[in-house]
Scaffold this motif. Structure first.
Motif, PDB file in Angstrom:
ATOM      1  N   LEU A 286       0.895  -1.204  -0.022  1.00 49.72           N
ATOM      2  CA  LEU A 286       0.029   0.026   0.023  1.00 49.72           C
ATOM      3  C   LEU A 286       0.830   1.345  -0.142  1.00 49.72           C
ATOM      4  CD1 LEU A 286      -2.871   1.099   0.144  1.00 49.72           C
ATOM      5  CD2 LEU A 286      -2.764   1.071   2.703  1.00 49.72           C
ATOM      6  N   PHE A 287       1.857   1.197   0.748  1.00 49.49           N
ATOM      7  CA  PHE A 287       2.873   2.452   0.795  1.00 49.49           C
ATOM      8  C   PHE A 287       4.237   2.065   0.246  1.00 49.49           C
ATOM      9  CE2 PHE A 287       0.181   2.578   4.742  1.00 49.49           C
ATOM     10  CZ  PHE A 287      -0.463   3.633   4.426  1.00 49.49           C
ATOM     11  N   SER A 288       5.151   3.160   0.003  1.00 44.89           N
ATOM     12  CA  SER A 288       6.281   2.758  -0.670  1.00 44.89           C
ATOM     13  C   SER A 288       7.040   2.515   0.369  1.00 44.89           C
ATOM     14  CB  SER A 288       6.571   4.239  -1.364  1.00 44.89           C
ATOM     15  OG  SER A 288       6.785   5.161  -0.467  1.00 44.89           O
ATOM     16  N   THR A 289       8.267   2.328  -0.183  1.00 45.27           N
ATOM     17  CA  THR A 289       9.284   1.847   0.869  1.00 45.27           C
ATOM     18  C   THR A 289       9.936   2.740   1.587  1.00 45.27           C
ATOM     19  OG1 THR A 289      11.078   1.795  -1.018  1.00 45.27           O
ATOM     20  CG2 THR A 289      10.008  -0.260  -0.548  1.00 45.27           C
ATOM     21  N   THR A 290       9.464   3.992   1.169  1.00 46.15           N
ATOM     22  CA  THR A 290       9.864   5.382   2.001  1.00 46.15           C
ATOM     23  C   THR A 290       9.586   5.214   3.291  1.00 46.15           C
ATOM     24  OG1 THR A 290       9.827   6.706  -0.218  1.00 46.15           O
ATOM     25  CG2 THR A 290      10.221   7.766   1.884  1.00 46.15           C
TER      26      THR A 290
ATOM     27  N   GLU B 291      10.670   4.692   9.126  1.00 48.27           N
ATOM     28  CA  GLU B 291      10.369   4.009  10.409  1.00 48.27           C
ATOM     29  C   GLU B 291      11.561   3.625  10.942  1.00 48.27           C
ATOM     30  OE1 GLU B 291       7.729   0.225  11.878  1.00 48.27           O
ATOM     31  OE2 GLU B 291       7.660   0.936   9.961  1.00 48.27           O
ATOM     32  N   ASN B 292      12.754   2.839  10.073  1.00 49.65           N
ATOM     33  CA  ASN B 292      13.813   2.282  10.227  1.00 49.65           C
ATOM     34  C   ASN B 292      14.716   3.544  10.891  1.00 49.65           C
ATOM     35  OD1 ASN B 292      12.963  -0.059   9.777  1.00 49.65           O
ATOM     36  ND2 ASN B 292      14.059  -0.268   7.825  1.00 49.65           N
ATOM     37  N   ALA B 293      14.804   4.726  10.331  1.00 51.49           N
ATOM     38  CA  ALA B 293      15.549   5.749  10.689  1.00 51.49           C
ATOM     39  C   ALA B 293      14.987   6.084  12.036  1.00 51.49           C
ATOM     40  CB  ALA B 293      15.475   7.037   9.410  1.00 51.49           C
TER      41      ALA B 293
ATOM     42  N   ILE C 203      10.514  13.327  11.307  1.00 54.02           N
ATOM     43  CA  ILE C 203       9.278  13.622  11.569  1.00 54.02           C
ATOM     44  C   ILE C 203       8.706  14.322  10.623  1.00 54.02           C
ATOM     45  CG2 ILE C 203       7.552  14.600  13.021  1.00 54.02           C
ATOM     46  CD1 ILE C 203       8.547  11.765  13.964  1.00 54.02           C
ATOM     47  N   GLU C 204       9.443  15.541  10.210  1.00 54.60           N
ATOM     48  CA  GLU C 204       8.945  16.496   9.352  1.00 54.60           C
ATOM     49  C   GLU C 204       8.683  15.718   7.994  1.00 54.60           C
ATOM     50  OE1 GLU C 204       7.601  19.585   9.478  1.00 54.60           O
ATOM     51  OE2 GLU C 204       7.681  19.356  11.569  1.00 54.60           O
ATOM     52  N   LEU C 205       9.892  14.831   7.435  1.00 56.26           N
ATOM     53  CA  LEU C 205       9.595  13.992   6.235  1.00 56.26           C
ATOM     54  C   LEU C 205       8.343  13.200   6.403  1.00 56.26           C
ATOM     55  CD1 LEU C 205      13.304  13.162   5.599  1.00 56.26           C
ATOM     56  CD2 LEU C 205      11.876  14.670   3.962  1.00 56.26           C
ATOM     57  N   GLU C 206       8.262  12.545   7.328  1.00 56.76           N
ATOM     58  CA  GLU C 206       7.006  11.620   7.424  1.00 56.76           C
ATOM     59  C   GLU C 206       5.868  12.350   7.450  1.00 56.76           C
ATOM     60  OE1 GLU C 206       5.533   7.676   8.183  1.00 56.76           O
ATOM     61  OE2 GLU C 206       7.765   8.299   8.528  1.00 56.76           O
ATOM     62  N   LYS C 207       5.808  13.533   7.983  1.00 54.96           N
ATOM     63  CA  LYS C 207       4.446  14.504   8.031  1.00 54.96           C
ATOM     64  C   LYS C 207       4.090  14.821   6.503  1.00 54.96           C
ATOM     65  CE  LYS C 207       4.284  17.699  10.735  1.00 54.96           C
ATOM     66  NZ  LYS C 207       4.352  18.998  11.817  1.00 54.96           N
ATOM     67  N   GLY C 208       5.318  15.047   5.620  1.00 53.65           N
ATOM     68  CA  GLY C 208       5.105  15.700   4.398  1.00 53.65           C
ATOM     69  C   GLY C 208       4.538  14.263   3.526  1.00 53.65           C
ATOM     70  N   LYS C 209       5.283  13.163   3.753  1.00 52.43           N
ATOM     71  CA  LYS C 209       4.689  11.957   2.944  1.00 52.43           C
ATOM     72  C   LYS C 209       3.096  11.812   3.155  1.00 52.43           C
ATOM     73  CE  LYS C 209       7.456   9.802   0.551  1.00 52.43           C
ATOM     74  NZ  LYS C 209       7.321   9.950  -0.911  1.00 52.43           N
ATOM     75  N   LEU C 210       2.752  11.672   4.340  1.00 53.61           N
ATOM     76  CA  LEU C 210       1.417  11.478   4.831  1.00 53.61           C
ATOM     77  C   LEU C 210       0.585  12.660   4.375  1.00 53.61           C
ATOM     78  CD1 LEU C 210       2.151  10.239   8.469  1.00 53.61           C
ATOM     79  CD2 LEU C 210       1.094   8.886   6.448  1.00 53.61           C
ATOM     80  N   SER C 211       1.035  13.801   4.423  1.00 49.08           N
ATOM     81  CA  SER C 211       0.104  14.990   3.740  1.00 49.08           C
ATOM     82  C   SER C 211      -0.157  14.723   2.335  1.00 49.08           C
ATOM     83  CB  SER C 211       0.978  16.337   4.188  1.00 49.08           C
ATOM     84  OG  SER C 211       0.178  17.293   3.572  1.00 49.08           O
ATOM     85  N   SER C 212       0.862  14.172   1.654  1.00 50.28           N
ATOM     86  CA  SER C 212       0.540  13.979   0.169  1.00 50.28           C
ATOM     87  C   SER C 212      -0.389  12.645  -0.057  1.00 50.28           C
ATOM     88  CB  SER C 212       2.033  13.627  -0.455  1.00 50.28           C
ATOM     89  OG  SER C 212       3.000  14.562  -0.348  1.00 50.28           O
ATOM     90  N   LEU C 213      -0.296  11.777   0.734  1.00 50.14           N
ATOM     91  CA  LEU C 213      -1.350  10.680   0.788  1.00 50.14           C
ATOM     92  C   LEU C 213      -2.668  11.306   0.919  1.00 50.14           C
ATOM     93  CD1 LEU C 213       0.267   7.578   2.213  1.00 50.14           C
ATOM     94  CD2 LEU C 213      -0.172   7.987   0.003  1.00 50.14           C
ATOM     95  N   LEU C 214      -2.854  12.049   2.086  1.00 52.52           N
ATOM     96  CA  LEU C 214      -4.031  12.434   2.476  1.00 52.52           C
ATOM     97  C   LEU C 214      -4.671  13.640   1.369  1.00 52.52           C
ATOM     98  CD1 LEU C 214      -6.241  12.989   4.473  1.00 52.52           C
ATOM     99  CD2 LEU C 214      -5.046  15.069   5.318  1.00 52.52           C
TER     100      LEU C 214
END
Length: 129
Positions: free
Chosen positions: A3-7, A12-14, A111-122
């Protein structure tokens, strides 16, 4: 199907690496006056190798590099023969505080990168509205 990319997995690992490193640095600072305590750190090499292992590669030529190797997760390492204080302690509080600040900045950027990715998905789910 993923469902999600490997990003997301890489982020998450980072984040897990940064969280573990935060705990280790805090533990070093807490034991700054403990006799014979040796400072610890988290091995980034294992985390990097895990990220490389998650990349799907296909060798089309025998001269290409093979990225598939087995490694464990992040590991905590100790330098046994280092001593900064007379009591056998190897914690340098100034270095640990600098590492703590650097790790905090790294964690917040993840965290900012994660928020940006989730914002794009939204945005995609909402249909670009």
């Amino acid at each position: 199907m993923n469902l999600f990319s490997t990003t997301f997995t890489s982020l998450e690992n980072a984040l897990q690496y940064a969280s573990l490193r935060q705990k280790v640095i805090s533990n070093n600072i807490a034991n700054a006056d403990t006799p014979n305590y040796k400072a610890q750190d988290v091995s980034f090499k294992n985390v990097l190798q895990d990220s490389v292992d998650s990349i799907k590669t296909y060798r089309t030529d025998p001269r290409h590099f093979d990225f598939s190797t087995d490694t464990a997760g992040a590991s905590i390492v100790t330098e046994p023969n280092v001593t900064y204080n007379n009591n056998g302690n190897s914690v340098d509080v100034d270095t640990e505080m600098a590492n703590l600040a650097s790790n905090q900045i790294y964690y917040e950027s993840l965290i900012e990168l994660e928020k940006g990715k989730l914002s794009s998905l939204l945005n995609v789910v909402k249909g670009g509205q």
